[in-house]
Motif scaffolding. Structure first.
Motif, mmCIF file in Angstrom:
data_model
loop_
_atom_site.group_PDB
_atom_site.id
_atom_site.type_symbol
_atom_site.label_atom_id
_atom_site.label_comp_id
_atom_site.label_asym_id
_atom_site.label_seq_id
_atom_site.Cartn_x
_atom_site.Cartn_y
_atom_site.Cartn_z
ATOM 1 N N ARG A 42 0.900 -1.237 -0.170
ATOM 2 C CA ARG A 42 0.047 -0.066 -0.028
ATOM 3 C C ARG A 42 0.831 1.160 0.059
ATOM 4 N NH1 ARG A 42 -4.406 -2.439 3.934
ATOM 5 N NH2 ARG A 42 -6.159 -2.694 2.018
ATOM 6 N N GLU A 43 1.860 1.162 0.734
ATOM 7 C CA GLU A 43 2.586 2.373 0.816
ATOM 8 C C GLU A 43 3.565 2.554 -0.541
ATOM 9 O OE1 GLU A 43 5.634 1.831 4.113
ATOM 10 O OE2 GLU A 43 3.974 1.555 5.485
ATOM 11 N N GLU A 44 3.785 1.488 -1.283
ATOM 12 C CA GLU A 44 4.163 1.495 -2.517
ATOM 13 C C GLU A 44 3.247 2.054 -3.635
ATOM 14 O OE1 GLU A 44 6.322 -2.305 -3.434
ATOM 15 O OE2 GLU A 44 7.612 -1.907 -1.527
ATOM 16 N N GLY A 45 1.938 2.164 -3.143
ATOM 17 C CA GLY A 45 0.981 2.755 -3.979
ATOM 18 C C GLY A 45 0.208 1.675 -4.637
ATOM 19 N N TYR A 46 0.265 0.267 -4.523
ATOM 20 C CA TYR A 46 -0.717 -0.670 -4.667
ATOM 21 C C TYR A 46 -1.977 -0.256 -3.820
ATOM 22 C CZ TYR A 46 2.772 -2.825 -7.049
ATOM 23 O OH TYR A 46 3.849 -3.043 -8.070
ATOM 24 N N GLU A 47 -3.074 -0.474 -4.566
ATOM 25 C CA GLU A 47 -4.529 -0.417 -3.725
ATOM 26 C C GLU A 47 -5.323 -1.661 -3.699
ATOM 27 O OE1 GLU A 47 -7.024 2.948 -4.966
ATOM 28 O OE2 GLU A 47 -4.970 4.107 -5.238
ATOM 29 N N PHE A 48 -5.623 -2.087 -2.482
ATOM 30 C CA PHE A 48 -6.298 -3.118 -2.069
ATOM 31 C C PHE A 48 -7.735 -3.166 -1.485
ATOM 32 C CE2 PHE A 48 -1.848 -3.975 -1.755
ATOM 33 C CZ PHE A 48 -1.480 -5.131 -2.565
#
Ligand code: BTN
Length: 327
Positions: A42-48
């Protein structure tokens, strides 16, 4: 860094929920480790999407900057044409300094998705989270005395301000010398570092940090009330490649104008975008504090301040504080 095996698993099953239990079993890691890995991603920009009893589903990937899209976005002759694109570095300032010392040409640009020791003005750190902002440094080699460097700082602020306005339509203004503000909050900082010899500039590194697609949670508590981002202000993600292209175009154009006609036209453009002129301010300088009304720029790029006794002082470096609300 996140575990690439988890990412591979999620990418190989698009749109599908994968339970924490399955991930933990297949990767032989604990459920807590799965949760930690998801947070890293999430911190790297992936959204879940995380749904109880179903698991995790990948909703979107970070948009990474690519050489091909950047080069397509550039309409410059030389600025940004020599390009180094990095996932992570300490500071793009440092990268350009090394390239400059090895003879890199004017217009060389380094962009990083993330900086671990991003540098701000006056020894401050610059918060540079991965994939969210524009963290870049441009090499300039003007044949000018070192005393001209502050003018290049103002020129850079004008270029970025014009590019941001053109690409996003947001009413960004410049706080002297080179902070860009929206509704009184900072969205961009500029750090111009010069290396000289015999009073002449050998090279300058124009460092530009734009809070492009940061969300409120990306701002650490100490910045929450003083910084913002283009996405927060407009409610839309900005196409970073397009904005970088626009900044390069403005930089090249204004730099050419400056080399031909000197600082006067740049000064006028700066004035037109200034949110400092006309304000009651206090400037903290190395010599002490100066308070009064900012009345504009003088020809070298200093800020003219009319003090209460009607005397006019020129400030060449310092930190401006607005005496009322930030404009
Ligand atoms: C400021 O304090 O307002 C200036 C911030 C400048 C940040 C940019 S991000 C790209 C470049 N690399 C750095 O380490 N700093 C500048």
């Amino acid at each position: 860094m996140s575990d690439s095996r988890l990412l591979d698993m999620l990418l190989s099953r698009p749109g599908e929920y994968i339970s924490g239990e399955e991930i933990s079993r297949k990767l032989s890691i604990s459920r807590t480790a799965v949760w930690k890995q998801i947070n890293k991603l999430r911190e790297e920009g992936y959204e879940f999407e995380a749904v109880s009893r179903k698991g995790y589903r990948l909703v979107s990937k970070p948009e990474k900057l690519e050489y091909s899209t950047l080069l397509q976005a550039f309409s410059t002759v030389s600025f940004g044409r020599t390009l180094k694109l990095m996932d992570v570095t300490t500071s793009t300032q440092e990268e350009v300094r090394l390239l400059a010392e090895h003879g890199a040409s004017e217009g060389t640009l380094v962009i990083a998705e993330e900086q671990t020791i991003g540098r701000g003005r006056q020894g401050r750190k610059w918060h540079s989270p991965a994939g969210k902002g524009i963290w870049m440094s441009l090499l300039l080699r003007p044949q000018l005395p070192l005393s001209a460097a502050p003018q290049l700082t103002l020129l850079t602020a004008v270029a970025v301000c014009r590019a941001v306005r053109a690409v996003t339509g947001i009413g960004v203004g410049i706080k002297w010398p080179n902070d860009l503000l929206v509704r009184g909050r900072k969205i961009c900082g500029i750090l111009l570092e010069s290396v000289g010899e015999d009073e002449m500039i050998r090279y300058c590194i124009a460092g530009i940090g734009i809070d492009a697609n940061l969300e409120p949670d990306d701002l650490p508590p100490e910045l929450a009330s003083i910084a913002t981002s283009l996405q927060i202000e407009s409610g839309r993600k900005v196409d970073r490649a397009v904005l970088i292209g626009a900044v390069m175009t403005e930089m090249e154009k204004l730099y050419g104008l400056y080399m031909e006609e000197g600082f006067a036209p740049i000064g006028h453009l700066w004035e037109a975008l200034s949110v400092t002129t006309g304000q009651h301010i206090t400037v903290k300088t190395a010599q002490g504090e100066v308070s009064g009304r900012a009345v504009g720029l003088e020809e070298r790029g200093g800020l003219l301040v009319m003090q209460e006794d009607d005397s006019l002082t020129t400030i060449f470096s310092g930190e401006v504080h607005f005496d009322g609300c930030n404009p």
